[in-house]
Motif scaffolding. Structure first.
Motif, PDB file in Angstrom:
ATOM      1  N   VAL A 146       0.869  -1.191   0.000  1.00 44.40           N
ATOM      2  CA  VAL A 146       0.000   0.000   0.000  1.00 44.40           C
ATOM      3  C   VAL A 146       0.898   1.231   0.000  1.00 44.40           C
ATOM      4  O   VAL A 146       1.680   1.445   0.909  1.00 44.40           O
ATOM      5  CB  VAL A 146      -1.000   0.021   1.180  1.00 44.40           C
ATOM      6  CG1 VAL A 146      -2.054  -1.040   1.005  1.00 44.40           C
ATOM      7  CG2 VAL A 146      -0.322  -0.142   2.537  1.00 44.40           C
ATOM      8  N   GLY A 148      -0.201   4.572  -1.282  1.00 40.58           N
ATOM      9  CA  GLY A 148      -0.973   5.715  -1.771  1.00 40.58           C
ATOM     10  C   GLY A 148      -0.793   6.934  -0.887  1.00 40.58           C
ATOM     11  O   GLY A 148      -1.248   8.025  -1.206  1.00 40.58           O
ATOM     12  N   ASN A 382       1.313  -3.439  10.793  1.00 34.90           N
ATOM     13  CA  ASN A 382       0.497  -3.407   9.575  1.00 34.90           C
ATOM     14  C   ASN A 382       1.048  -4.242   8.435  1.00 34.90           C
ATOM     15  O   ASN A 382       1.018  -3.828   7.279  1.00 34.90           O
ATOM     16  CB  ASN A 382       0.264  -1.975   9.117  1.00 34.90           C
ATOM     17  CG  ASN A 382      -1.212  -1.661   9.179  1.00 34.90           C
ATOM     18  OD1 ASN A 382      -1.984  -2.420   9.776  1.00 34.90           O
ATOM     19  ND2 ASN A 382      -1.629  -0.572   8.568  1.00 34.90           N
TER      20      ASN A 382
END
Ligand code: UGB
Length: 616
Positions: A146, A148, A382
């Motif tokens: 991820v 972004g 995460n």
């Protein structure tokens, strides 16, 4: 005029729209003549959802018509990219804003406790065994990065994936990740008799803030050695901002024909993966695992093989990687939540929610360290490992929608207006929230030195971090790589490595270990590194060692200075003897010195390559 009115009425009746709906929105009504049927449909949806204010300052037809059409293009995009469209977004926003105003605790009815998970110790038999299983499973995995986020806290002008993870080799985060995945792929395929051709897929979630620069980084570096078909980019869209508790969409301060938007959070990754169709393709190709990870953790892949081994051995549907957490550290806490009605779940409680939750449930001191010097709740880094089959099953039910939250900053205690617009957000680690109780949700704790060193904070903020808590800066991120590599060579290879010295860079006191770096293909696991070191090796604190090649064996090496070893893939290279030279020296740089490139000055030092021995 008569013909204009006529054509508007005609258009509306064709669309089965009662024209009266638009009478109360005169600036929109006047402009209906220039709108296509699809645009009128979208206008109706907005008016019915209480968004008439968006048209308040619109010009007469014939003036700024292009901008008006642009407005509807944006509305169509926002509508299409949210499950259930804008109507559903606005409805959810109203509910969540009402809960927030009422001070409703999202964990109402739940009592937190410390969950039990798999706690690994680097290099013991258990760890080595999990690593072996993990390497075997790696060829059945897909990776999802991820990326972004713009990294506002870091304040770096480029994309974070392009930042060097360390400046000795100068490998950027994206290259480090791709090198690691390719090394896993090779190591895993070598275990198959006769070899295998599996290519581990990599998906990168980007956003408008990072998409073009991520493509450029990949293309200008030939995908860092991956096949271009192996890498897929999925771009997340931003979501509409909200101006008040009625969820009135915010007009962009820069243009009255645009809705202001902000990122929706990393939770978008699930719906994007689902709608891309990739999960099904992976499943049909026999893949079993999806591993999610973040943009700036230079240590992560040292933890991946063992963590994947845990997932596979314990048959976990969800396995979150965790490290011991310092109280108030900006990482979520893995928590067991037990509801008054008996339901339980093991889930990340985000760092800003853990303290209030604890205080509300009989822990008056909130988020504090226990006798170990750490928070009793493991810190979520995460990195999630999901079992592909159950993941697909769940997303088939939810479409990948993740429970959202809203975090408005109110002007005052009346909670009627916001300091600035807000929006709904979602987090990828909230995925287990919708899982049935039968789902196997676990977590794996590893040492921080081995698994976690993100780069998130700018030098100024990092220097203000309470003493003893990690800085999460470019300085600490780089130093953590040298420390991890030094400790690994000590533990796995029995190398005598001098203790570190303390230094202050950009106001942060850090341990400086010898600058030891290697390409992932050289040493992915404890056993592999152990196999490549023999005899009595030593490395002094001021030394730098760069290993760029797979089959490089250290034997009776005594290093005091800098040694760079490059080898082609199949060559077997033995490195030993005494190497002594002036080496590479760390020189301090001030982060405010704008004559120095940004990626250098944010770490507070640069490397002066005075002298080295380079062997090819
Ligand atoms: N990201 C996106 O791809 N899209 C977005 O819209 C936003 C972010 P941050 P933060 O382990 O280090 C997370 O901003 O707030 C990407 C966890 O929520 O670094 O520090 C972005 O590019 C927290 O529980 O996240 O918190 C980056 O790769 C804790 O575990 C990633 O998402 C913490 O990370 C994370 O974005 C941690």
């Amino acid at each position: 005029m008569a013909s204009v009115v006529g054509s508007t009425t005609e258009k509306l009746s064709k669309l089965d729209i009662n024209g009266e709906l638009f009478f109360s929105v005169p600036n929109l009504h006047k402009n209906l003549t220039i709108l296509s049927p699809d645009q009128i449909e979208l206008a109706r949806m907005l008016v019915e959802a209480g968004q008439s204010h968006l048209f308040q300052s619109w010009a007469e037809p014939g003036v700024e018509d292009e901008e008006k059409r642009g407005f509807f293009e944006q509305v169509a995009r926002l509508n299409a990219s949210y499950p259930g469209g804008l109507t559903s977004y606005i409805k959810t926003a109203r509910e969540l804003l009402a809960d927030s105003k009422a001070g409703k605790n999202p964990f109402d009815g739940f009592t937190p406790s410390v969950p039990t998970g798999e706690v690994l110790t680097y290099g013991d038999d258990n760890f080595i065994n999990f690593e072996e299983i993990g390497i075997r499973e790696a060829r059945n995995a897909a990776f999802v990065l991820v990326a972004g986020g713009l990294g506002e806290r870091l304040g770096y002008n480029g994309i974070k994936l392009a930042l060097p993870s360390e400046t000795t080799m100068g490998t950027c985060f994206l290259q480090n990740y791709i090198d690691s995945i390719l090394a896993l792929q090779d190591a895993s395929c070598r275990l198959v008799q006769g070899g295998c051709q599996n290519q581990i897929p990599l998906v990168i979630m980007t956003s408008d803030d990072t998409h073009a620069r991520t493509i450029e980084l990949l293309e200008s570096n030939a995908y860092f050695g991956m096949k271009s078909s192996q890498v897929k980019l999925l771009k997340q869209e931003k979501v509409a901002c909200l101006d008040d508790n009625d969820a009135r969409l915010a007009v962009d301060p820069k243009s009255k024909y645009r809705i202001q938007t902000k990122p929706h959070g990393h939770g978008d990754v699930h719906s994007l993966l689902y709608s891309s169709g990739l999960l099904k393709i992976w499943y049909d190709a026999g893949l079993r695992w999806v591993l999610f990870f973040q943009d700036t953790n230079g240590l992560l892949f040292k933890a991946i093989p063992a963590a994947l081994g845990v997932s596979s051995s314990k048959l976990y549907d969800v396995n979150s990687l965790a490290v011991p957490r310092k109280a108030k550290e900006a990482i979520g806490g893995i928590t067991k939540l037990t509801h008054a009605d008996g339901r339980t779940m093991v889930i990340n409680v985000e760092y800003n929610q853990l303290d209030p939750l604890l205080r509300a449930t009989g822990h008056p001191d909130g988020d504090v360290n226990c006798e170990t010097g750490y928070s009793p709740f493991p810190g979520n880094i995460n990195q999630l490992i999901l079992k592909l089959g159950p993941y697909i099953e769940e997303l088939t039910k939810t479409g990948g929608a993740i429970k959202e939250f809203v975090n408005p900053k109110y002007k005052d205690s009346s909670k009627t207006s916001f300091k600035s617009s807000t929006r709904l957000e979602c987090m990828m680690q909230d995925y287990p929230k919708t899982l049935p109780p039968s789902a196997r949700v676990g977590f794996t704790v590893m040492d921080t030195w081995l698994a976690y060193a993100p780069v998130k904070n700018n030098p100024e903020d990092a220097a203000k971090v309470p003493k003893g808590n990690p800085y999460h800066s470019a300085t600490s991120g780089e130093m953590a790589i040298y420390r991890a590599n030094s400790l690994i060579l000590r533990k796995a290879g029995g190398v005598q490595i001098d203790d570190p010295v303390q230094e202050v860079f950009n106001g942060q006191e850090v341990e400086v270990w010898p600058r030891i770096t290697w390409k992932p293909t050289w040493g992915l696991t404890f056993s592999e590194i152990k196999r490549k070191i023999s005899g009595s090796c030593s490395i002094s604190q001021r030394s730098t060692l760069v290993i760029k090649g797979c089959n490089i064996f250290l034997e009776d090496l005594s290093l005091d200075g800098t040694l760079v070893v490059n080898s082609v893939e199949d060559a077997e290279v033995k490195v030993g003897g005494v190497v002594q030279n002036k080496g590479w020296i760390l020189e301090k740089v001030d982060y405010k010195d704008t004559t120095v490139p940004e990626e250098v000055r944010i770490r507070g030092f640069r490397i002066n390559k005075v002298e080295q021995l380079e062997k090819n």
